[in-house]
Design an enzyme around this catalytic site. Structure first.
Site, PDB file in Angstrom:
ATOM      1  N   HIS B 266       4.622  -6.205   0.102  1.00  0.00           N
ATOM      2  CA  HIS B 266       4.350  -6.264   1.545  1.00  0.00           C
ATOM      3  C   HIS B 266       2.836  -6.345   1.804  1.00  0.00           C
ATOM      4  O   HIS B 266       2.362  -7.236   2.506  1.00  0.00           O
ATOM      5  CB  HIS B 266       4.941  -5.014   2.211  1.00  0.00           C
ATOM      6  CG  HIS B 266       4.741  -4.959   3.695  1.00  0.00           C
ATOM      7  ND1 HIS B 266       5.716  -5.344   4.589  1.00  0.00           N
ATOM      8  CD2 HIS B 266       3.673  -4.584   4.451  1.00  0.00           C
ATOM      9  CE1 HIS B 266       5.257  -5.200   5.832  1.00  0.00           C
ATOM     10  NE2 HIS B 266       4.015  -4.732   5.765  1.00  0.00           N
ATOM     11  N   GLU B 267       2.109  -5.440   1.198  1.00  0.00           N
ATOM     12  CA  GLU B 267       0.656  -5.429   1.421  1.00  0.00           C
ATOM     13  C   GLU B 267       0.009  -6.679   0.830  1.00  0.00           C
ATOM     14  O   GLU B 267      -0.941  -7.220   1.397  1.00  0.00           O
ATOM     15  CB  GLU B 267       0.029  -4.158   0.844  1.00  0.00           C
ATOM     16  CG  GLU B 267       0.567  -2.835   1.418  1.00  0.00           C
ATOM     17  CD  GLU B 267       0.521  -2.749   2.935  1.00  0.00           C
ATOM     18  OE1 GLU B 267      -0.355  -3.389   3.549  1.00  0.00           O
ATOM     19  OE2 GLU B 267       1.387  -2.059   3.513  1.00  0.00           O
ATOM     20  N   GLU B 298       1.997  -9.501  10.374  1.00  0.00           N
ATOM     21  CA  GLU B 298       3.224  -8.866   9.892  1.00  0.00           C
ATOM     22  C   GLU B 298       4.216  -9.919   9.407  1.00  0.00           C
ATOM     23  O   GLU B 298       4.989  -9.673   8.476  1.00  0.00           O
ATOM     24  CB  GLU B 298       3.814  -8.004  11.015  1.00  0.00           C
ATOM     25  CG  GLU B 298       4.791  -6.958  10.563  1.00  0.00           C
ATOM     26  CD  GLU B 298       4.181  -5.857   9.691  1.00  0.00           C
ATOM     27  OE1 GLU B 298       2.946  -5.693   9.700  1.00  0.00           O
ATOM     28  OE2 GLU B 298       4.952  -5.186   8.984  1.00  0.00           O
TER      29      GLU B 298
END
Lengths: 516, 516
Positions: B266-267, B298
């Protein structure tokens, strides 16, 4: 005024964080971006340091002859003195000059690296020439009342002058040369056994070294709630938030058991100084909480590294722990280890030098710097003078400049005037230790038991917490030891220590002391 | 003007470094000192952002109706637009208001932690009330032309409005509730076997997890020359120097094989966006190189985490590697792993929610925020409304506020308007993936082979490099996909994916799509 000083202190801490990060964690692709961040912050900081409103406050306060009559404390008076001094220095440096120095620093560091690789001093020479011009210009603007080289000395160590260094270095130069020659002439019967310990070319788990380094830092009193120890290419200490955030870095090598641990204790000595700063004064933004200069700072790192951690007492206690940590070590005594790590062997390279020859490396650099600034030495003549002085003082001379006058980065980044603090710090270190021993009669017994709190607390009160209350380091040293810098005390210690290790005739030792 | 913008960009990067350091390496005793550094820097930054000279430049340039006639590029025009927007926001916020918000942030964060521990919402309520007042005041000063809550939304995601969110959330709310109910009603025959894999309560070497996380980040294209991955209590991404220094943090748990790796991917998705920014524009200080807002940001993290790394194709390729890394895992198929990590199970806690119920957690928070700002909900009524909406949307309700309205720190630190970006990002993610699949017909085949370069390069050109060239995220999305935000596409994907995993009758799926 306090809020302005506090803001300056906060921004300086941020600057230090950027440097620390660059040292340990910056991704390699971000070097230029970091440079721009440093420049942007330097501009902001300079504008705050030279803020005319701050200057008016400070000037007004300084002009009142007796501020203590107005209810100001000693601490506040010293803070005004320090702040005004820094303000005057800051206003002297124009943004243009600052930008020129910053650009030169970056360019010259790159050239220095290259010049050292290809062993060509002439590549670096024009940059050193430009540094001398820039620093002279800076000195003329910021401190016209003193000579440019005294300005450089004073930048790193308040109140240090050519006059003082000439005197101190003249006193130590000859006795150290004599001691060095006598040691070199002496062959040691136990040499072969000591070499067989293989401390500098063995195989020592780096993880264990790091654990030991952390252990030693902690034992002498470094506090992890307010600090860190990370790895980096060059050991250093970074002052992020006064006594509240002090970051050490060290370097460990698989083959060398000693260097990483020594470096860690050295940096932890710097760290203890910072962690022992006057917290209240720091939190109020008062510059008095800062160190008394780089000479005293170096005295703290060297006191722990050399005076304590290279003593026989220290290893009486810790050598068994090292033996337990590395099963490959031959069965040996603390005394053996003590002798190995204190071996005196002339080296071309300053950072690898032993304690006896180290100050001579500094004297050499000091003499060159001084003569560059007073015009009696030209930059292009540095290599010849370097080599001749190496032969004269230390008895060896480099075959190439990369092992000679190109070995240190200091000049390339404009750090003229910095080297002397290393030698001055060593002298202060022994002098402070002597004073501590008078007030703490159990000091050596404590070291034998790994008990460091009394010494640390003594230093905390006398040195760390006092900060820059005194106008010069010598005044601080005098207030603690009863006398200004004392090279004789340093020579005594070295003469006794190495006469013991090298089994020199005691007459030699006596003669040495007389010869100063 | 460029040099002023560049300075702002450099100082913002420094701010980000201070935050990163606080997140990962700050000694615990230095928390307050860091707060003061942050405040000092924030004041400097604000003075630069609201610099009247910059304002005059930007106003003059904005008032020329057709800058392109003056030889300005599209990129420069967008930069003027973005810079002027930010300038106007900055001048609206007085230093007093900024200081009030900064102090409130610190105090309320502490109270929130305590309130959550002792499960007492009434402790936090007055702080939330004060935040609403502060933010309304800020909105009135900085953006009087829009409603205060629209100002909050716009702060994190330019151009996002209550009107847009009402429309989008109305479209997804009911279909997601229906899908969630159908899944919950379905019992899975393979449930017992999947549980026996013990992925969330086993024993998985953290070192290996970290190695895998780094491997996955690298495979999808994260570049270590311009970034790092460190550990921290909360996973996050820090933007230190545009595309040149992007730092990810993640968290690993010995018992949970999935969470740390998912968080790292995700990061890394956020990181890819930053590393893909327009380098030239960044180096010139042009704000156009920045992301198109937190919604699009996002979308990038979720595209890699959810759409790619929670797909069956992805694990077809990588499951054998996981099996090799952990010999304790039972013999099992990629499909089993895929099913376990995509299990839908209503959770009280947003960050633990599955993909189907997650947007409903957001809708709930959005409705509460909106009503707090329009005056139809009082702060003290938050817990009751929270619990009632949880029951209504997700089918479960917390027994205590610590698992309900006290679970997130966002409101305590003034992040009203942030939550929606999580749901909007998920919708964009699928929409972008669909558009990529049209232009890259081999996309799914690539995923099965661990080949990510085509997708990454597509995103790089279409999204990362484009930055904030478009005035709103929807314009960007439209330029890429041919249509504005498309909740139907999101619902299609979820309906298909989970109908497959849960073996729902295909009529259900069709009906679900119709029901929007």
């Amino acid at each position: 005024m306090k809020s302005k000083l506090k803001e300056i202190s906060a921004l300086e801490g941020i600057q230090s964080l950027l440097e620390w990060d660059q040292h340990v964690y910056l991704p390699q692709g971000a070097t230029n971006a970091r440079k721009e961040q440093m420049e942007a912050l330097a501009r902001v900081l300079h504008s705050r340091q030279s803020d005319p409103v701050l200057g008016e406050y400070l000037e007004a306060m300084s002009s009142v002859t007796d501020l203590s009559e107005h209810g100001f404390s000693e601490i506040e008076l010293a803070s005004v003195r320090e702040a005004y001094r820094e303000y005057k220095r800051a206003v002297g440096i124009t943004p243009e000059l600052q930008a020129r120095a910053a650009a030169l620093k970056v360019r010259a560091a790159v050239v220095w690296k290259k010049a050292r690789e290809v062993n060509d001093f002439s590549m670096l020479a024009p940059y050193l020439q430009e540094w001398i011009e820039v620093l002279k210009e800076e000195a003329a603007a910021a401190a016209p009342e003193i000579s440019p080289y005294d300005y450089c000395l004073d930048k790193f160590d308040r109140g240090t002058t050519t006059e003082k260094l000439d005197e101190v270095f003249t006193l130590i130069k000859e006795p150290l040369r004599v001691l060095l020659r006598r040691i070199s002439a002496k062959s040691r019967p136990d040499r072969q056994f000591l070499q067989s310990m293989d401390l500098f070319s063995g195989s020592f788990s780096v993880e264990t070294q790091k654990r030991l380094a952390r252990r030693f830092a902690e034992e002498i009193g470094f506090c992890w709630d307010n600090g860190r120890l990370d790895e980096s290419a060059h050991p250093a200490t970074f002052f992020i938030s006064g006594p509240l955030d002090v970051r050490l870095t060290s370097r460990f090598s698989e083959t060398d058991l000693v260097a990483g641990i020594r470096a860690s204790i050295h940096e932890a000595g710097h760290g203890l100084y910072e962690q022992g700063r006057n917290l209240k004064a720091y939190q109020e933004g008062l510059p008095v909480s800062r160190s008394a200069g780089m000479g005293i700072h170096e005295s703290q790192s060297l006191l722990w590294e050399r005076v304590v951690a290279m003593s026989e007492e220290f290893w009486d206690h810790y050598w068994p722990m090292i033996l337990r940590s590395y099963s490959s070590l031959p069965n040996s005594k603390a005394e053996d280890f003590y002798k190995v790590i204190n071996e005196v062997r002339p080296s071309l390279v300053r950072v690898e030098a032993d304690e006896v020859s180290y100050p001579l490396h500094i004297v050499l650099r000091y003499e060159i710097e001084k003569n560059l600034f007073n015009g009696s030495l030209r930059v292009e003549d540095i290599p010849a003078v370097w080599n001749q002085k190496m032969q004269e003082y230390i008895g060896i001379s480099p075959a190439k400049d990369s092992e000679g006058c190109l070995q240190d980065i200091h000049w390339a980044v404009g750090y003229f005037g910095y080297f002397p603090t290393y030698a001055i710090g060593a002298i202060y270190a022994y002098q402070l230790f002597d004073a501590a021993e008078i007030e703490l009669p159990d000091l050596r017994k404590n070291l034998k038991q790994g008990v460091f709190a009394p010494l640390r607390e003594w230093l905390r009160v006398k040195v760390h917490n006092t900060g820059s209350l005194y106008e010069t380091p010598d005044e601080l040293i005098k207030s603690i030891t009863g006398r200004a810098i004392d090279p004789a005390c340093f020579l005594d210690h070295l003469s006794n220590k190495y006469s013991g290790i090298y089994d020199l005739p005691s007459t030699d030792s006596r003669e040495l002391i007389l010869s100063r």
